[in-house]
Design a protein around this motif. Sequence first.
Motif, short mmCIF file in Angstrom:
data_model
loop_
_atom_site.label_atom_id
_atom_site.label_comp_id
_atom_site.label_asym_id
_atom_site.label_seq_id
_atom_site.Cartn_x
_atom_site.Cartn_y
_atom_site.Cartn_z
N LEU A 100 -22.28 -17.72 10.44
CA LEU A 100 -22.96 -16.47 10.77
C LEU A 100 -23.66 -15.89 9.54
O LEU A 100 -24.74 -15.29 9.66
N ILE A 157 -28.65 -17.38 15.91
CA ILE A 157 -27.47 -16.50 15.96
C ILE A 157 -26.47 -17.01 17.00
O ILE A 157 -25.25 -17.01 16.75
N LEU A 180 -22.28 -18.43 16.53
CA LEU A 180 -21.13 -17.86 17.24
C LEU A 180 -20.29 -18.91 17.96
O LEU A 180 -19.25 -18.57 18.53
N GLN A 239 -22.97 -25.72 18.49
CA GLN A 239 -23.67 -25.15 17.34
C GLN A 239 -24.79 -26.08 16.87
O GLN A 239 -25.91 -25.64 16.59
#
Length: 393
Positions: free
Chosen positions: A108, A153, A157, A163
């Motif tokens: 992050l 973003i 998370l 990811q």
Amino acid sequence: MTRSSAGKLLRKPGDPQRATFLELFFDLAFVYVLTQLGRVLSQDLTWRGAFHTLVLLLAVWWVWCSTATVPDRFDPRRPTIQLLVIATLVGSLLMAVALPEAFGAHSLVFAGAYVTVQVGRSIGLLIALRGHELQRGALRVVIWFCVSAVPWIAGALVHGTAQEALWVLAVAIDYLAGKLRYLTPGLGRSPPSELPSAAEHLAERHRQFFIIALGEMILVSASTFGGGGFAPDRTTAFLVSIAATVLIWRIYIYRAGELSASAIANSRDPARLGLSAFYAHLVMVAGVVVAAVGAELVIAHPAGRPEPALIAIILGGPVLFLAGRSRFEYVVFSRVSWDRPIGLLALAALTPLMLLVPPIVAAVAAAAVLAGIAISDAARARGRPPESPSPPG
């Protein structure tokens, strides 16, 4: 800001095209960025580690490219432009700190810094250009970076494959935006007049970033060597890594590196050719980053086991560099010297043999291939007049 005051931010036609101290100062951050990228790869010598390194390299390269084009269009002596570049420098350093754990605990932080840098710089230009015709171009860029911010973003998370998929999508959006010249519904695409086209400035920025990459390779080699004593095999490995760095520099700068400004200036489409040169430099920089990791590992364990991943790193760095350098040569001359593909074939042919010998032998073999190419360049130029650039198209 009025139209007249916004216009003062732009470079004037007669302004010098040389890179400024502000740009050199900005580049200093990327010595650390490239060092951290090398750490990402050296900590995970697997296909997945290489994939992570590639995604992160594409991200930080796009930050550099997006920022490097600002002083090409705008006057870097203006406080507004200086503030935007320095703010990007700070954000880039924050990204660099998070790089080793970008696909882990610091995802992050990395994604947030990336989005803040790209969107923040673009919004800053949008505000500064209020009332000027170039504001539409700044708005296009803001919209595209806001779109890519969503998968950046969202990816931070989640973890694992999710990811990776989201960040690949984010990188693809960013690069597609540049390819499409920020085509936006209702706003169209950026015209060629809004794209970076100052030939001398573009070529100098290319060279400067490549020198930054070579500086990172020297720094890593010297730091690794200095931390473990002066044993003969380690000393030899260090000298081989420095020789490889010098050879990479020599091959890069020979003719194409010297004449890239003239090639861009003489092209029918300087902006397109400049973009092609940017991508060629991306591949070459990737090669130097990989070569630096190889140098670090060989200096640390010159007589270690020749693991396949290690040999792939040692030979893969020069392979990537030569592939990018071949593309760069085509951008400048519309052809590729025969010694480039021969060098690539030689490195590929050496790979099975290098699995049977210590890593330092593989490093020597890679340096020998680079030396052969450098010698071939010098021999081909002897007694001949300098070649003029002849860009494609």
